[in-house]
Design an enzyme around this catalytic site. Structure first.
Site, PDB file in Angstrom:
ATOM      1  N   GLY A 152      86.664  63.705  64.225  1.00  0.00           N
ATOM      2  CA  GLY A 152      86.172  62.922  65.350  1.00  0.00           C
ATOM      3  C   GLY A 152      84.791  62.382  65.087  1.00  0.00           C
ATOM      4  CG  ASP A 156      78.784  72.436  55.640  1.00  0.00           C
ATOM      5  OD1 ASP A 156      78.422  72.342  54.446  1.00  0.00           O
ATOM      6  OD2 ASP A 156      79.334  71.509  56.255  1.00  0.00           O
TER       7      ASP A 156
END
Length: 470
Positions: free
Chosen positions: A21, A130
């Site tokens: 998205g 991350d």
């Protein structure tokens, strides 16, 4: 014109994109207050729904100055909406000049805040997994905000720690044990990523493609060779800290406690720090606990159990009163979400800048601050023609999507795919703004491409100007 989300709220800009998205800037037309909305379509990937539920479970636990605030989430017609704090300062990578970096005092400012934020995550039992400049945002006061918990997980549950086994993250930033071992400790792996971020801040480049023995640059580092880039660009005191953080042996790698005692970390640069994007105008952001007089700056730690993604309530309001923003709690998370979507949902930037959702403000003043934005001295069609011609000369793949947008694809120096969008906006008579936005790939490589395109455009670029009020 701006695209209406629900009555009283307009989409103004797409802030970022991901695998499932994108994140968009939402502005209240009456108050001018802003919130970021992460919009996820699970139909793009069948496994994304479970991952997003886990992300929500973890992010909603967070409440810290250096973590992007999570306001709440809703689901409507299969689309999931996550309402987040808007970081007006943009992404950290945008501040880094390729092959140069940023001033050491500024790097120190960001790195110390990064360590404080990561310390909070680890106290909460959360591993980010991350950490990289693309997942770190800045607010209008130049405060660092850790974002994107899509790969985050809990490594501590009711006081019991576990090792992790999933190999994930962005290759140049991951610790060697993540690639090489069947299981690894959560906290040292995150701290390794922090060390790589510090290298990028100080030198404007990454030290290696991946931390493996077959990589020449990594092999030289392990042998103690520091005469080549990026190490020769870094002063001795921060380099000594990096030697302790980027230790392959996990037992010898610095912990957060040791990092905070390091001489460089404890240095006082407060009088030297000045934000490169200081602006006289600021968007009204949603009020958070950081704004409450007398609010404690130290995290309130609770005993947490592993969140259950299956029990996530997708129609949640704010779980803590201290997190509640103004604008009636973002209109109680947009009430029924009676969406009024435009025919072209991707066309979020303003074309007609005379229409302003928040009074008489210039809409460009509400855009996320970026150094990858330039102004030309010609009209829109002339600008786009010059763009496409010069991008073709650089042998990048270019495609015009519509009257406002161009997408560019290429391969970076590591052979990885790089994709970015270019949005063209009318600023005033015979002046056009070109906004470059990373869609996929490494932020530093993206900025190198931006610089090549900017230089190719030559005389049509207005030097040292920006449409935003400074």
């Amino acid at each position: 014109m701006a695209a209406t989300f629900v009555e009283g709220w307009d989409f103004v800009q797409t802030l970022g994109e991901g695998a499932y998205g994108e994140v968009r800037l939402l502005i209240n037309k009456d108050s001018g207050e802003a919130v970021a909305v992460k919009i996820i379509n699970p139909n793009r990937n069948l496994s994304s729904a479970q991952l997003v539920r886990k992300e929500v479970c973890i992010h909603r636990m967070m409440n810290h100055t250096n973590i992007i605030k999570f306001y709440g989430c809703r689901a409507d017609a299969g689309i999931q909406y996550l309402f987040l704090e808007y970081a007006e300062g943009g992404e950290l990578y945008d501040r880094i000049e390729p092959d140069i970096g940023i001033p050491e005092c500024q790097a120190h400012h960001y790195f110390t805040q990064l360590i404080v934020g990561v310390e909070y995550l680890h106290q909460m039992g959360v591993a980010h997994r991350d950490l990289k400049p693309e997942n770190i945002l800045l607010d209008s006061r130049d405060n660092l905000k850790i974002s994107d918990f899509g790969l985050a997980t809990l490594f501590r549950n009711r006081g019991q720690e576990r090792k992790l086994f999933k190999r994930c993250g962005t290759v140049p930033y991951i610790a060697p044990e993540v690639r090489n071992c069947n299981e690894y400790e959560a906290q040292p792996a995150d701290l390794w990523s922090c060390g790589i971020i510090l290298v990028a801040l100080l030198a404007g480049e990454l030290p290696w493609d991946e931390p493996r023995d077959h990589c020449l640059d990594y092999g030289l580092w392990k042998k103690g060779s520091y005469s080549q880039a990026p190490w020769k660009k870094i002063m001795n005191i921060p380099l000594e800290l990096l030697k302790k953080i980027l230790q392959e042996n996990v037992s010898k790698r610095y912990t957060i406690g040791q990092i905070k005692k390091d001489p460089w970390f404890r240095s006082n640069y407060s009088n030297s720090i000045k934000s490169p994007l200081h602006s006289g105008h600021r968007v009204k952001r949603m009020r958070t606990s950081d704004d409450i007089v007398g609010a404690s700056s130290s995290p309130h730690l609770t005993s947490l159990s592993q969140p259950d993604p299956q029990n996530t309530d997708w129609n949640t309001s704010f779980s803590e009163e201290s997190k509640t923003p103004s604008c009636a709690a973002v209109q109680h998370l947009m009430n029924g979400l009676s969406l009024s979507q435009p025919a072209q949902f991707d066309q979020m930037l303003l074309n007609d800048l005379s229409q302003t959702p928040a009074g008489s403000q210039n809409p460009l003043q509400r855009l996320c601050k970026r150094l990858t934005r330039i102004t030309t001295n010609c009209d829109m069609e002339c600008t786009i023609s010059n763009l496409i011609e010069n991008i073709n000369l650089l042998n990048y793949q270019v495609k015009r999507i519509d009257t406002l947008q161009v997408t560019v694809s290429t391969t970076d120096r590591r052979g990885n795919r790089l994709k970015f969008k270019i949005i063209v906006m009318t600023y005033s008579f015979e002046k056009t703004v070109i906004d470059f936005r990373l869609a996929k790939g490494d932020g530093l490589e993206f900025k190198r491409c931006f610089r090549r395109i900017r230089d190719k455009l030559g005389d049509i670029v207005i030097k040292n100007t920006c449409p935003e009020k400074r």
